[in-house]
Design a protein around this motif. Structure first.
Motif, PDB file in Angstrom:
ATOM      1  N   VAL B 364       0.839  -1.203   0.000  1.00  0.00           N
ATOM      2  CA  VAL B 364       0.000   0.000   0.000  1.00  0.00           C
ATOM      3  C   VAL B 364       0.876   1.255   0.000  1.00  0.00           C
ATOM      4  CG1 VAL B 364      -1.583   1.321   1.405  1.00  0.00           C
ATOM      5  CG2 VAL B 364      -1.933  -1.110   1.123  1.00  0.00           C
ATOM      6  N   THR B 365       1.951   1.235   0.776  1.00  0.00           N
ATOM      7  CA  THR B 365       2.827   2.402   0.852  1.00  0.00           C
ATOM      8  C   THR B 365       3.468   2.664  -0.506  1.00  0.00           C
ATOM      9  OG1 THR B 365       3.334   1.565   3.042  1.00  0.00           O
ATOM     10  CG2 THR B 365       4.614   3.424   2.272  1.00  0.00           C
ATOM     11  N   ASP B 366       3.929   1.593  -1.144  1.00  0.00           N
ATOM     12  CA  ASP B 366       4.516   1.701  -2.482  1.00  0.00           C
ATOM     13  C   ASP B 366       3.523   2.341  -3.439  1.00  0.00           C
ATOM     14  OD1 ASP B 366       4.504   0.304  -5.270  1.00  0.00           O
ATOM     15  OD2 ASP B 366       6.606   0.217  -4.634  1.00  0.00           O
ATOM     16  N   ARG B 367       2.285   1.815  -3.460  1.00  0.00           N
ATOM     17  CA  ARG B 367       1.268   2.330  -4.384  1.00  0.00           C
ATOM     18  C   ARG B 367       0.973   3.798  -4.126  1.00  0.00           C
ATOM     19  NH1 ARG B 367       1.142  -0.673  -8.427  1.00  0.00           N
ATOM     20  NH2 ARG B 367       3.275  -0.368  -7.775  1.00  0.00           N
ATOM     21  N   LEU B 368       0.717   4.115  -2.833  1.00  0.00           N
ATOM     22  CA  LEU B 368       0.289   5.456  -2.490  1.00  0.00           C
ATOM     23  C   LEU B 368       1.394   6.473  -2.779  1.00  0.00           C
ATOM     24  CD1 LEU B 368      -2.122   6.926  -1.421  1.00  0.00           C
ATOM     25  CD2 LEU B 368      -1.233   6.668   0.899  1.00  0.00           C
ATOM     26  N   GLY B 369       2.644   6.117  -2.501  1.00  0.00           N
ATOM     27  CA  GLY B 369       3.751   7.033  -2.752  1.00  0.00           C
ATOM     28  C   GLY B 369       3.837   7.405  -4.219  1.00  0.00           C
ATOM     29  N   ARG B 370       3.649   6.406  -5.082  1.00  0.00           N
ATOM     30  CA  ARG B 370       3.732   6.683  -6.521  1.00  0.00           C
ATOM     31  C   ARG B 370       2.593   7.586  -6.967  1.00  0.00           C
ATOM     32  NH1 ARG B 370       7.364   2.815  -8.768  1.00  0.00           N
ATOM     33  NH2 ARG B 370       7.842   1.204  -7.249  1.00  0.00           N
ATOM     34  N   VAL B 371       1.374   7.346  -6.414  1.00  0.00           N
ATOM     35  CA  VAL B 371       0.235   8.185  -6.776  1.00  0.00           C
ATOM     36  C   VAL B 371       0.478   9.616  -6.312  1.00  0.00           C
ATOM     37  CG1 VAL B 371      -2.190   8.616  -6.281  1.00  0.00           C
ATOM     38  CG2 VAL B 371      -1.435   6.298  -6.812  1.00  0.00           C
ATOM     39  N   LEU B 372       0.960   9.771  -5.074  1.00  0.00           N
ATOM     40  CA  LEU B 372       1.166  11.119  -4.544  1.00  0.00           C
ATOM     41  C   LEU B 372       2.170  11.895  -5.387  1.00  0.00           C
ATOM     42  CD1 LEU B 372       1.187  10.552  -0.688  1.00  0.00           C
ATOM     43  CD2 LEU B 372      -0.554  11.656  -2.082  1.00  0.00           C
ATOM     44  N   ALA B 373       3.257  11.225  -5.775  1.00  0.00           N
ATOM     45  CA  ALA B 373       4.270  11.914  -6.571  1.00  0.00           C
ATOM     46  C   ALA B 373       3.689  12.357  -7.908  1.00  0.00           C
ATOM     47  CB  ALA B 373       5.474  10.995  -6.789  1.00  0.00           C
TER      48      ALA B 373
END
Lengths: 262, 521
Positions: B364-373
């Protein structure tokens, strides 16, 4: 020998139980059993294609085994990867780094991914950069590093979260002699401090001098394992290795390769 | 040497097919598609061969020029040049440059696009069959045109590749993107004053006449001049074509010779200041992933190239729609592409992804970080496009509806891409590789997952799209507000579900994906 520092624990730092992995028709690892005692400096040697990298990948959560178990300090890695990976430091071989980051950023990234706080990361990355002689290049992109510098920064990333078990695939490849000696010192002091190191290498001489335990791997199986003195017996480790693995070819012929003959 | 290289290319194609059955299916699909297009072109040219000389010349020049210009410029923006036979791979062999180039050029025709172009050129030449004297000229011209297409394409991409790899040029590209974005409004405003273009059989006369004086069109124009008895012109056209071919050959040869002994090397950039985004974002795993992605958005040209296409959307739609309100759909379309862009994120990471796999990082952290960037860049870009296109057609009343639909699509695409990129990775150019090179072996699984993902995103975003459509078509203002609300709420829900699902999938599949990425490299 590091037992005078660490209280001797019955659980090994790393235990592989019947590890299997095949790629298509090729069986890369055919049932490896290995016990790495806590506090040991363990060498993994074997010819090209022996399954060393596959074994290391499976022992560190990078590659799922088809069968078998990986126990890190008694905990099943593949049953609870996130918790177990906290205690593991990894240096894989043949993969890239996020090389558009600077050396300092890359170490910071590795530290933050492992949940360290900002000040801890900053302090440790400074120390690591100094130890690996990368201070001058801390703010250069890793893509512009030489092969040896890249190895060193990757090793720094593997160390930044102070793991209990360090698994390194070919850590000395392309590293100059001075840096290699520095790395050996760092690893030796890490082991003295109670850590456990597993390294794979082609260089028998290095393993013989550096490691206290060794396993010879070929064709996806362990041919011999144990304390270095026990495995090598009377001869050198290299002789024992060749004897175990076989495959020496007599260097006859090649008359055409003598440049003076034409 | 030519035979060797052609055989090598065929062997590489064959080995690629042996590696996976999906690639055979992909090739067959490509072949069917190619044959369909080719059938249409050949049928059209056959029908043309009974028309009068002037029309024949116009059409053959336009079709031929499109073919040549396609080979020249399409690799720069899409698809890329087939890099299976990269000259750099032959550097250790003692092959004379001339035979290497000839071999590479002819081997470049092996494959679906090459075969299609060869048949099309032949068909263009044979449109003149009723005029026996013209046929040799036409065939000569067609051969010259085909050679120009292949050699010119190679020359342009070989010359452009090191340019794009250079930091300065990349920064220039980024500036151009911003400028383009900013100039959409005024440009479209001035265009709307222009006369409405109507298409009839003479529309292309002028462009064809101009093209006939360029290397791209001249080889195809020679036949028409021969049929009309203008033999002086025939010589001039053939000389133009030959000169173009010689120039392209020379440029390609020079550039290749240079590349062979000076492999592309990124100039070492000067030292950076501090930790960049890592120092500014929170010191958590999520902050770190976001900071890493943001750093890559700036430093990795592959991300920048993805953004280049975004401002072109409204321009294209404006031209196609001739200044109508059609341009308003550029907001949702740009949102879709920006959002869907992160579906290639893992593939862009390549084997460096092991850093995430080895760390105690939740999917989830991996996914969310990419979306935020991506959202840090994507939300302002999409908002800018929506506002500027609405301003141009004077549809500022529709802003709530348009913003709602666009942001809804953006969030939905982020959600969908988060799931898809945790399922499938595909071979892409590695960082530092020629950004114009295509990678062999894009599997059908990758293709299917992309298609299914696209459709899922469109279906999930349909409510706000329909509401916005109705609002823009003259519905009450409340509809626009409804579109905005539905877009934001529904989009947020899809995003949350997508990120969580993608995270769970990634937790399970990360080692498998890493293994695939290693096998691509």
């Amino acid at each position: 020998m590091p037992d005078d520092v660490t209280p001797a624990t019955p659980t090994p730092a790393l235990a592989l139980r019947g590890l299997w992995r095949r790629f298509g028709p090729k069986i890369a690892v055919a049932g490896i059993d290995l016990t790495v005692p806590a506090g040991s400096f363990y060498g993994l040697v074997g010819p090209n294609g022996a399954g060393k990298t596959t074994t290391i990948s499976m022992s560190t959560g990078l590659l799922q085994p088809d069968a078998g178990q990986v126990l890190v300090h008694g905990r099943d890695l593949w049953a609870d990867p996130v918790a177990v990976k906290r205690t593991l430091g990894v240096l894989p071989d043949g993969v890239k780094l996020f090389d558009r980051l600077t050396g300092e950023q890359l170490i910071t990234y590795a530290g933050l991914l492992h949940g360290l706080d900002r000040d801890t990361v900053a302090g440790r990355s400074r120390e690591l950069l100094t130890a690996f002689d990368l201070v001058d290049d801390a703010r250069t992109l890793v893509v512009d590093y030489s092969a040896g510098m890249t190895k060193k920064v990757a090793l720094a990333c593997a160390l930044v979260h102070a793991p209990n078990l360090l698994v390194l695939d070919e850590p000395f490849e392309a590293v100059d002699p001075v840096s290699a000696a520095n790395i050996r010192d760092i690893l030796a002091s890490y082991v003295r401090g109670g850590g456990t190191v597993v390294v794979s290498s082609h260089v028998m001489d290095l393993v013989q001098r550096m490691c206290d335990h060794v396993a010879v791997v070929a064709r996806g199986q362990v041919l011999a394992a144990g304390p270095v003195e026990q495995v090598r017996g009377d001869g050198s480790l290299e002789d024992r290795f060749v004897e175990l693995v076989g495959g020496r070819v007599a260097a006859e012929g090649f008359a055409w390769l003598r440049t003076s003959s034409d | 040497m030519v035979a060797h290289l052609v055989r090598l290319k065929l062997a590489l194609l064959g080995n690629g097919l042996r590696r996976s059955a999906w690639q055979v299916v992909g090739l067959v699909l490509g072949l069917v598609y190619g044959l369909l297009v080719l059938g249409l072109v050949v049928a059209g040219l056959a029908a043309l061969s009974t028309q009068d000389t002037a029309l024949r010349q116009t059409v053959t020049v336009v079709v031929g020029s499109v073919l040549v210009l396609g080979w020249w410029f399409v690799p720069l923006v899409a698809f890329g040049v087939d890099a299976t036979l990269d000259p750099a791979r032959f550097v250790t062999f003692a092959i004379p440059r001339r035979s290497l180039l000839t071999g590479l050029a002819i081997a470049g025709l092996v494959g679906i696009p090459g075969a299609m172009s060869t048949v099309t050129s032949l068909a263009i030449g044979l449109t003149w069959w009723r005029d026996p004297l013209t046929v040799p000229v036409a065939l000569l011209g067609a051969a010259a045109g085909l050679a120009l297409a292949v050699v010119g394409g190679r020359a342009i991409s070989t010359v452009a590749a090191p340019l794009v790899a250079r930091r300065r040029v990349r920064e220039l590209l980024a500036v151009l993107v911003v400028l383009l974005l900013a100039s959409i409004g005024p440009a479209l405003g001035s265009l709307s004053g222009a006369a409405v273009v109507s298409v009839d059989e003479h529309t292309f006369d002028r462009p064809a006449q101009v093209l006939a004086w360029t290397p791209a069109g001249a080889p195809w124009a020679a036949a028409g001049d021969a049929a009309a008895g203008r033999w002086g012109l025939v010589v001039v056209r053939l000389v133009i074509a030959a000169a173009g071919l010689v120039l392209a050959w020379w440029v390609w040869g020079r550039a290749t010779a240079h590349v062979l002994v000076n492999p592309p090397h990124q100039e070492a950039a000067g030292p950076r200041k501090g930790l960049g985004w890592f120092g500014r974002l929170p010191a958590t795993p999520l902050g770190a992933v976001t900071a890493r992605c943001l750093t890559y958005w700036v430093r990795d040209p592959r991300y920048a190239l993805a953004l280049v296409m975004v401002p072109l959307t409204p321009v294209l739609l404006w031209v196609v729609g001739r200044g109508s309100a059609l341009v308003l759909i550029s907001g949702p379309i740009a949102a879709f592409f920006v959002g869907w862009g992160i579906s290639a994120d893992l593939s862009y990471d390549g084997t460096a992804f092991w850093t995430h796999v080895a760390a105690p990082l939740r999917g989830v952290t991996d996914r969310l970080g990419r979306v935020l960037a991506s959202a840090t860049i994507g939300v302002p870009v999409v908002a800018a496009i929506v506002v500027s296109t609405a301003a141009v057609v004077g549809a500022s009343d529709d802003l709530p509806a348009l913003l709602g639909a666009s942001l809804g699509v953006l969030l939905t695409a982020y959600g969908g891409a988060s799931v898809v990129s945790a399922l499938v990775v595909m071979p892409v150019q590695q960082p530092g590789e020629n950004p114009f090179a295509t990678r062999q072996g894009t599997s059908l699984a990758a293709f299917l997952s992309q298609t299914v993902g696209w459709m899922a995103v469109i279906v999930l975003a349909l409510p706000e799209i329909v509401l916005a459509w109705l609002a823009v078509r003259g519905g009450p203002a409340a509809l626009g507000v409804a579109a905005a609300l539905v877009g934001l709420v529904l989009g947020a829900i899809v995003l949350v579900v997508g990120v969580r699902t993608g995270g769970r999938v990634l937790d399970r599949r990360a080692p498998l994906l890493l293994h695939r990425l290693v096998s691509f490299s």
